[in-house]
Design an enzyme around this catalytic site. Structure first.
Site, PDB file in Angstrom:
ATOM      1  CG  ASP A  75     117.366 -45.827  23.959  1.00  0.00           C
ATOM      2  OD1 ASP A  75     117.287 -45.400  22.794  1.00  0.00           O
ATOM      3  OD2 ASP A  75     116.388 -46.280  24.578  1.00  0.00           O
ATOM      4  N   GLY A 102     116.487 -54.517  29.226  1.00  0.00           N
ATOM      5  CA  GLY A 102     115.525 -55.593  29.509  1.00  0.00           C
ATOM      6  C   GLY A 102     116.179 -56.953  29.352  1.00  0.00           C
ATOM      7  N   GLY A 130     114.624 -42.281  22.767  1.00  0.00           N
ATOM      8  CA  GLY A 130     115.155 -42.310  24.136  1.00  0.00           C
ATOM      9  C   GLY A 130     114.031 -42.025  25.111  1.00  0.00           C
ATOM     10  CG  HIS A 131     110.290 -44.277  25.956  1.00  0.00           C
ATOM     11  ND1 HIS A 131     109.945 -45.244  25.052  1.00  0.00           N
ATOM     12  CD2 HIS A 131     109.283 -43.392  25.956  1.00  0.00           C
ATOM     13  CE1 HIS A 131     108.776 -44.941  24.530  1.00  0.00           C
ATOM     14  NE2 HIS A 131     108.353 -43.829  25.065  1.00  0.00           N
ATOM     15  NE  ARG A 186     107.712 -23.434   8.143  1.00  0.00           N
ATOM     16  CZ  ARG A 186     107.412 -24.221   7.128  1.00  0.00           C
ATOM     17  NH1 ARG A 186     108.080 -25.339   6.918  1.00  0.00           N
ATOM     18  NH2 ARG A 186     106.427 -23.915   6.305  1.00  0.00           N
ATOM     19  CB  THR A 244     120.442 -49.949  23.676  1.00  0.00           C
ATOM     20  OG1 THR A 244     119.534 -48.845  23.603  1.00  0.00           O
ATOM     21  CG2 THR A 244     121.474 -49.597  24.732  1.00  0.00           C
TER      22      THR A 244
END
Ligand code: F6P
Length: 379
Positions: free
Chosen positions: A135, A112, A178-179, A170, A133
């Protein structure tokens, strides 16, 4: 004449930002005798002219500190919330840049920020950026600072989760930030020995994931670690998103602004409704399909906190230092990209909007498959 430079940090915080501020500032002052000013809280600080003198004392002792001493925000120059509405504040920024007699503005940020920096460059400011970032999805740089530290934190978390997964037999579903991109989930999943890794770039089939887990049970391995990126999606959800995107593109082609706005709003609502529940839903589905008790762990902002790793300190310092060299040379309108052991300027026009996603044929993906990690496809 002494050059005056402004520095700001924008977008999400990450480890290494202070090391980068220090790298720019110390080189600018020590090598080039420049004056360094910092703006608080990203682009908002530039709008509100909240400025601090980054003298030698302020740049000292910050190398190892997480976050950013300047503060940050996700405010955009051209769309800033002022008195309850979105206002274009670009002209105010241009005025404050001039009022502070700046020769250059250094913006430290992710995708951005690269776009916002380009807008300011187009308005006549001398802008130069650094890629940060966790990410690792800023295009045209080998790597961004923040990623290595987050990778270490997420890997350590997976290591620790193994104890409970193993002892209680389990499934542990661990959500990693991380979108849109899955570098962190893929890297930490591989380094931490996850059995399944789900990425936004590779929509998954829940049946394939369940089969990977039950196959392990057949080999006597009655536990599994599923590393899931924040933006991972099932094949069904991915198809819906693609549908919205096609509607947006079609409306754009036809010049139908109303239809485009509607489709965009629907896509946003769809993403928002599912996003915060996705990992919990996945955990429940896997429990139902495999019969193994399942628990979710959401690592969240833990991944962005604390002391930067040695690799991030080194990267941030060398990119910051090259940034000051470029300012001295009057080379603006670029991001300082990491290229192997060195750094090179890349035009902002090429960086803005250029998101680095995980290619499905990336060598990491290939190695993950080779060591038997399920990536959510192929029953
Ligand atoms: O862009 C970095 C990042 O940490 C993403 O991984 C995550 O989706 C997002 O920021 C979270 O943002 P915020 O801190 O605003 O919730």
């Amino acid at each position: 004449m002494t050059k005056r430079i402004g520095v700001l940090t924008a977008g999400g915080d990450c480890p290494g930002l202070n090391a980068a501020i220090r790298g720019v500032g110390k080189t600018a002052q020590g090598t080039y005798d420049m004056r360094v000013l910092g703006f608080r809280d990203g682009f908002r600080g530039l709008v509100e002219n909240r400025v601090v003198d980054l003298d030698r004392a302020k740049l000292s002792g910050i190398l190892t500190i997480g976050g950013t001493i300047l503060g940050t925000s996700r405010d955009k120059p051209h769309k800033m919330r002022v008195d309850g509405r979105n206002v274009d504040m670009t002209d105010v920024i241009v005025r404050n840049y001039a009022a502070n007699h700046l020769d250059a503005l250094v913006c430290l940020g992710g995708g951005g920020t690269q776009k916002n920096a380009l807008v300011l460059q187009e308005h006549g400011l001398n802008v130069i950026t650094l890629p940060k970032t966790i990410d690792n999805d800023v295009g045209l740089t080998d790597v961004s600072f923040g990623f290595d530290t987050a990778l270490g934190i997420a890997t350590d978390a997976i290591d620790r989760l193994h104890s409970t997964a193993h002892s209680h037999h389990r499934i542990i579903v661990v959500e990693i930030m991380g979108h849109r991109s899955g570098w962190l989930a893929l890297g930490a999943g591989m380094a931490g020995g996850a059995d399944v890794i789900l990425l936004p770039e590779i929509p998954y089939d829940i049946q394939a994931v369940a089969k990977a887990v039950t196959d392990r049970v057949r080999y006597g391995l009655n536990f599994s670690i599923v590393a899931v990126a924040e933006g991972a999606m099932s094949m069904q959800d991915a198809a819906r998103v693609q549908d919205y995107q096609q509607r947006i593109a079609l409306a754009q082609e036809r010049g139908d602004r109303k239809a485009r706005k509607k489709a965009k709003a629907e896509l946003k609502a769809f993403e928002a409704s599912g996003a915060d529940q996705h990992t919990l839903r996945l955990t429940r589905q896997l429990e139902a399909l495999t019969g193994l008790e399942s628990r979710p762990t959401i690592l969240g902002h833990l991944q962005r906190g604390g002391t930067p790793s040695a690799a991030d300190r080194l990267l941030a310092t060398r990119l910051g230092s090259v940034c000051a060299d470029l300012i001295d040379a009057g080379h603006y309108g670029v991001m300082v990209a990491a290229r192997g052991d060195s750094a090179e300027p890349v035009p902002l026009e090429q960086v803005a909007g250029n998101k680095k996603l995980v290619p499905p044929d990336h060598p990491w993906v290939k190695s993950a498959k080779n060591v038997g990690i399920c990536l959510g496809v192929g029953v």
